[in-house]
Design a protein around this motif. Sequence first.
Motif, PDB file in Angstrom:
ATOM      1  N   LYS A   1     -24.852  34.418  -4.815  1.00 21.36           N
ATOM      2  CA  LYS A   1     -26.185  33.961  -4.406  1.00 21.36           C
ATOM      3  C   LYS A   1     -26.498  32.682  -5.149  1.00 21.36           C
ATOM      4  N   PRO A   2     -26.910  31.623  -4.458  1.00 20.93           N
ATOM      5  CA  PRO A   2     -27.217  30.356  -5.150  1.00 20.93           C
ATOM      6  C   PRO A   2     -28.432  30.511  -6.057  1.00 20.93           C
ATOM      7  N   ASN A   3     -28.357  29.909  -7.228  1.00 20.70           N
ATOM      8  CA  ASN A   3     -29.480  29.989  -8.175  1.00 20.70           C
ATOM      9  C   ASN A   3     -30.556  28.975  -7.818  1.00 20.70           C
ATOM     10  N   ASP A   4     -31.650  29.018  -8.556  1.00 20.53           N
ATOM     11  CA  ASP A   4     -32.793  28.137  -8.273  1.00 20.53           C
ATOM     12  C   ASP A   4     -32.461  26.671  -8.512  1.00 20.53           C
ATOM     13  N   GLN A   5     -31.616  26.406  -9.518  1.00 29.64           N
ATOM     14  CA  GLN A   5     -31.233  25.012  -9.812  1.00 29.64           C
ATOM     15  C   GLN A   5     -30.470  24.395  -8.648  1.00 29.64           C
ATOM     16  N   ARG A   6     -29.579  25.168  -8.052  1.00 28.20           N
ATOM     17  CA  ARG A   6     -28.800  24.659  -6.916  1.00 28.20           C
ATOM     18  C   ARG A   6     -29.706  24.412  -5.703  1.00 28.20           C
ATOM     19  N   LYS A   7     -30.690  25.260  -5.513  1.00 32.87           N
ATOM     20  CA  LYS A   7     -31.617  25.076  -4.382  1.00 32.87           C
ATOM     21  C   LYS A   7     -32.444  23.802  -4.564  1.00 32.87           C
TER      22      LYS A   7
ATOM     23  N   ASP B   1     -17.662  18.771 -11.303  1.00 30.04           N
ATOM     24  CA  ASP B   1     -16.780  19.925 -11.067  1.00 30.04           C
ATOM     25  C   ASP B   1     -17.251  21.160 -11.822  1.00 30.04           C
ATOM     26  N   GLU B   2     -17.807  20.989 -13.014  1.00 26.34           N
ATOM     27  CA  GLU B   2     -18.303  22.131 -13.787  1.00 26.34           C
ATOM     28  C   GLU B   2     -19.505  22.784 -13.095  1.00 26.34           C
ATOM     29  N   TYR B   3     -20.266  21.983 -12.368  1.00 28.89           N
ATOM     30  CA  TYR B   3     -21.455  22.484 -11.682  1.00 28.89           C
ATOM     31  C   TYR B   3     -21.094  23.518 -10.611  1.00 28.89           C
ATOM     32  N   PHE B   4     -19.926  23.327  -9.967  1.00 30.00           N
ATOM     33  CA  PHE B   4     -19.547  24.198  -8.848  1.00 30.00           C
ATOM     34  C   PHE B   4     -18.662  25.373  -9.271  1.00 30.00           C
ATOM     35  N   LYS B   5     -18.279  25.441 -10.545  1.00 31.45           N
ATOM     36  CA  LYS B   5     -17.448  26.558 -10.989  1.00 31.45           C
ATOM     37  C   LYS B   5     -18.283  27.826 -11.098  1.00 31.45           C
ATOM     38  N   ARG B   6     -17.765  28.909 -10.535  1.00 31.90           N
ATOM     39  CA  ARG B   6     -18.475  30.183 -10.594  1.00 31.90           C
ATOM     40  C   ARG B   6     -18.124  30.915 -11.888  1.00 31.90           C
ATOM     41  N   LYS B   7     -19.121  31.543 -12.485  1.00 32.96           N
ATOM     42  CA  LYS B   7     -18.922  32.293 -13.720  1.00 32.96           C
ATOM     43  C   LYS B   7     -18.499  33.710 -13.370  1.00 32.96           C
TER      44      LYS B   7
END
Length: 270
Positions: A220-226, A193-199
């Motif tokens: 915009k999705p970051n490189d880690q998410r890609k 759940d922490e992974y999908f929380k937007r800052k």
Amino acid sequence: MADTKVKPGAKAAPAATPAKPGDKKKPGRPRNYDLGNGVYRFSRTKMFHKKAIYKFLEKKTPKTVKPKKPTTVEKKIGGDKNGGTRVVLLKKRRASYPTSDPVSVHHAKKCFRDHDRYLRPSLKPGTICILVAGPHKGKRVVFLKQLKSGLLLVTGPFLINACPLRRTSQNYVIATSTRIDMSDVKVPDTLNDEYFKRKREKRAKKEEGDIFSKKKEEYKPNDQRKQDQKLVDKQVIAAIKKHTDKKMLFTYLSAMFGLRSSQYPHRMKF
């Protein structure tokens, strides 16, 4: 009493068979019953007279008054200066009283994080689901796992129908009977759940300039998410290729779900 004689040629009445203790009595039919379409055999006025309700309208049972128990007793007291008698309570009051009320324990409300999570029995890892809400509604996705918050982690995969790794509630999902073998698919533990929380950055209270000059930044999705998307999609697509009907599954996942006229989802078998 006069003896009853049976006429010649007439059959004697059969003797009444005694009721056995094990026999159940059949419930009798009420005298006022529905004849059909809400019409009853007797009217309300007729039943008023049949039950003889008029006999009991003015009758009232006398109220029984219970005798009250005495709370005090008059006692004789000896001595010239005591007055002779004194009224004494039968039930004596307490000798001491607490100075403050006892503290009542109020149990704290259960927070959302402590709620028990449940999962529908039709939802198992590898089940192909149909999204019915959100920006990707109508798409078919693959269910990966249930997160700690109770939300479902699903993926398109992205290469097939452009649906990325995302969380969704099981209330907005239709589980189908089609299932993929996910024994070789390993979902990273970092996908929580922490992974999908937007800052979201908070604006300063005394910020200079116009408050409307700062535009809202698009997500915009970051490189880690890609990288995580490619890693999970590679495993899911490999699991689909091992299925006997792999061609049908690729077209099934890429097709959108929709309803035509006189089609109802509660009558369908998915």
